[in-house]
Design a protein around this motif. Structure first.
Motif, PDB file in Angstrom:
ATOM      1  N   ILE A  32       0.685  -1.250   0.266  1.00  0.00           N
ATOM      2  CA  ILE A  32      -0.154  -0.064  -0.004  1.00  0.00           C
ATOM      3  C   ILE A  32       0.933   1.224   0.010  1.00  0.00           C
ATOM      4  CG2 ILE A  32      -1.365   1.314   1.531  1.00  0.00           C
ATOM      5  CD1 ILE A  32      -2.929  -1.307   2.117  1.00  0.00           C
ATOM      6  N   LEU A  33       1.889   1.189   0.770  1.00  0.00           N
ATOM      7  CA  LEU A  33       2.958   2.424   0.878  1.00  0.00           C
ATOM      8  C   LEU A  33       3.493   2.439  -0.492  1.00  0.00           C
ATOM      9  CD1 LEU A  33       4.299   1.986   4.614  1.00  0.00           C
ATOM     10  CD2 LEU A  33       2.420   3.592   3.656  1.00  0.00           C
ATOM     11  N   LEU A  34       4.080   1.422  -1.052  1.00  0.00           N
ATOM     12  CA  LEU A  34       4.641   1.424  -2.259  1.00  0.00           C
ATOM     13  C   LEU A  34       3.646   2.218  -3.473  1.00  0.00           C
ATOM     14  CD1 LEU A  34       6.018  -2.064  -2.591  1.00  0.00           C
ATOM     15  CD2 LEU A  34       7.591   0.162  -2.667  1.00  0.00           C
ATOM     16  N   VAL A  35       2.420   1.682  -3.347  1.00  0.00           N
ATOM     17  CA  VAL A  35       1.663   2.401  -4.545  1.00  0.00           C
ATOM     18  C   VAL A  35       1.276   3.860  -4.142  1.00  0.00           C
ATOM     19  CG1 VAL A  35      -0.813   2.334  -5.183  1.00  0.00           C
ATOM     20  CG2 VAL A  35       0.346   0.236  -4.665  1.00  0.00           C
ATOM     21  N   VAL A  79      -5.351   1.005  -3.983  1.00  0.00           N
ATOM     22  CA  VAL A  79      -5.192  -0.616  -3.877  1.00  0.00           C
ATOM     23  C   VAL A  79      -6.748  -1.344  -3.739  1.00  0.00           C
ATOM     24  CG1 VAL A  79      -4.414  -2.660  -2.855  1.00  0.00           C
ATOM     25  CG2 VAL A  79      -2.948  -0.630  -3.151  1.00  0.00           C
ATOM     26  N   LEU A  80      -7.512  -0.570  -2.729  1.00  0.00           N
ATOM     27  CA  LEU A  80      -8.610  -1.057  -2.700  1.00  0.00           C
ATOM     28  C   LEU A  80      -9.667  -0.856  -3.778  1.00  0.00           C
ATOM     29  CD1 LEU A  80     -10.582  -1.986  -0.317  1.00  0.00           C
ATOM     30  CD2 LEU A  80     -11.432   0.439   0.289  1.00  0.00           C
ATOM     31  N   CYS A  81      -9.715   0.480  -4.348  1.00  0.00           N
ATOM     32  CA  CYS A  81     -10.721   0.863  -5.250  1.00  0.00           C
ATOM     33  C   CYS A  81     -10.144  -0.031  -6.515  1.00  0.00           C
ATOM     34  CB  CYS A  81     -10.684   2.181  -5.241  1.00  0.00           C
ATOM     35  SG  CYS A  81     -11.219   3.058  -4.083  1.00  0.00           S
ATOM     36  N   TYR A 113      -1.729  -6.298  -7.521  1.00  0.00           N
ATOM     37  CA  TYR A 113      -1.916  -4.908  -7.868  1.00  0.00           C
ATOM     38  C   TYR A 113      -0.624  -4.106  -7.324  1.00  0.00           C
ATOM     39  CZ  TYR A 113      -3.523  -0.013  -8.800  1.00  0.00           C
ATOM     40  OH  TYR A 113      -3.678   1.072  -9.349  1.00  0.00           O
ATOM     41  N   ALA A 114      -0.480  -4.258  -5.956  1.00  0.00           N
ATOM     42  CA  ALA A 114       0.113  -3.382  -5.272  1.00  0.00           C
ATOM     43  C   ALA A 114       1.754  -3.462  -5.582  1.00  0.00           C
ATOM     44  CB  ALA A 114      -0.015  -3.416  -3.672  1.00  0.00           C
ATOM     45  N   TYR A 115       2.128  -4.788  -5.490  1.00  0.00           N
ATOM     46  CA  TYR A 115       3.500  -5.113  -5.854  1.00  0.00           C
ATOM     47  C   TYR A 115       3.923  -4.932  -7.244  1.00  0.00           C
ATOM     48  CZ  TYR A 115       4.164  -6.266  -0.890  1.00  0.00           C
ATOM     49  OH  TYR A 115       4.277  -5.953   0.513  1.00  0.00           O
ATOM     50  N   SER A 116       2.890  -4.885  -8.188  1.00  0.00           N
ATOM     51  CA  SER A 116       3.239  -4.997  -9.396  1.00  0.00           C
ATOM     52  C   SER A 116       3.514  -3.577  -9.761  1.00  0.00           C
ATOM     53  CB  SER A 116       1.873  -5.000 -10.519  1.00  0.00           C
ATOM     54  OG  SER A 116       0.952  -4.131 -10.212  1.00  0.00           O
ATOM     55  N   HIS A 117       3.501  -2.819  -9.114  1.00  0.00           N
ATOM     56  CA  HIS A 117       4.309  -1.269  -9.154  1.00  0.00           C
ATOM     57  C   HIS A 117       5.643  -1.193  -9.214  1.00  0.00           C
ATOM     58  CE1 HIS A 117      -0.175   0.141  -8.619  1.00  0.00           C
ATOM     59  NE2 HIS A 117       0.143   1.122  -9.130  1.00  0.00           N
ATOM     60  N   LEU A 118       6.126  -2.196  -8.512  1.00  0.00           N
ATOM     61  CA  LEU A 118       7.559  -2.147  -8.525  1.00  0.00           C
ATOM     62  C   LEU A 118       8.145  -2.307  -9.784  1.00  0.00           C
ATOM     63  CD1 LEU A 118       8.372  -4.698  -5.406  1.00  0.00           C
ATOM     64  CD2 LEU A 118       8.976  -2.303  -5.644  1.00  0.00           C
TER      65      LEU A 118
END
Length: 219
Positions: A32-35, A79-81, A113-118
């Motif tokens: 969540i923080l990464l996103v 992330v939630l939405c 979704y969140a970690y794909s941002h990496l």
């Protein structure tokens, strides 16, 4: 590092990574923080980070705390939405057609979704003062290697709109038994939804910028 068995593993993350995703909330929090950090930094129209954290010396402690809270809030909402409605759609299709879908799928898709941002963190280099900003392309004296790096990063940033849904769809395929037509429906809805949701997140960041401006004055 994961062993890459194909080119798809490079762009869509290895199947073993998707298989290891679980519904633990604890490991979702860093994502969540990464996103949130990614969203705030990639929005450069009016940058909270550049204008109020780096560019202004006043009240740094208070602004830093508010910045962290903003990052957390934006990341959580994004992330939630982004992932939860898509996960609900997948679960609905699975129930309707008596197909398997792993328990805790909503959290799993949120993690995907969140970690794909990496994969897209390198594009922040062209949206922030790193020496690789897009504006450098207008400099005739720019190093050819630097020019190529900027162009590659820019193209990669454009591909996020397609690659990220594909990563999520791979998670769907691995964590459920939806057939091709069902996954195709999910893919279409996902593509449309993520684009709409992304616009909403940009609006929220704009509101956050106005909050900083009202508290600390325009830079």
């Amino acid at each position: 590092m994961e062993h890459l068995k194909s080119g798809w593993d490079l762009f869509l993350l290895p199947r073993t990574w998707h298989k290891r995703l679980n519904d633990s909330l604890v490991s979702l929090l860093p994502g969540i923080l990464l996103v949130g950090f990614f969203d705030v930094l990639v929005y450069r129209t009016r940058s909270i980070f550049l204008d109020f954290i780096i560019g202004s010396p006043a009240a740094k402690a208070g602004k830093a705390l508010l910045f962290i809270l903003t990052v957390a809030a934006v990341g959580f909402l994004d992330v939630l939405c982004a992932a939860w409605p898509i996960a609900d759609l997948c679960r609905f299709i699975a129930r309707k057609n008596n197909k398997f879908i792993i328990p805790g799928f909503n959290i799993i898709l949120m993690k995907s979704y969140a970690y794909s941002h990496l994969l897209f963190y390198p594009v922040l280099l062209i949206y922030n003062p790193t020496g690789l900003q897009m504006e450098k392309l207008l400099d005739r004296n720019i190093n050819p290697a630097t020019r190529i790096i900027i162009i590659v990063l820019y193209v990669w940033s454009l591909l996020q709109i397609a690659v990220q849904p594909a990563i999520l769809l791979r998670t769907v395929g691995i964590k459920s038994k939806l057939d091709f037509s069902e996954k195709l429906l999910v893919a279409v809805v996902m593509f449309i939804w993520l684009n709409l949701e992304g616009q909403a997140i940009m609006f929220i960041i704009e509101l956050a910028y106005k909050l900083f401006a009202s508290l600390y004055g325009m830079p």
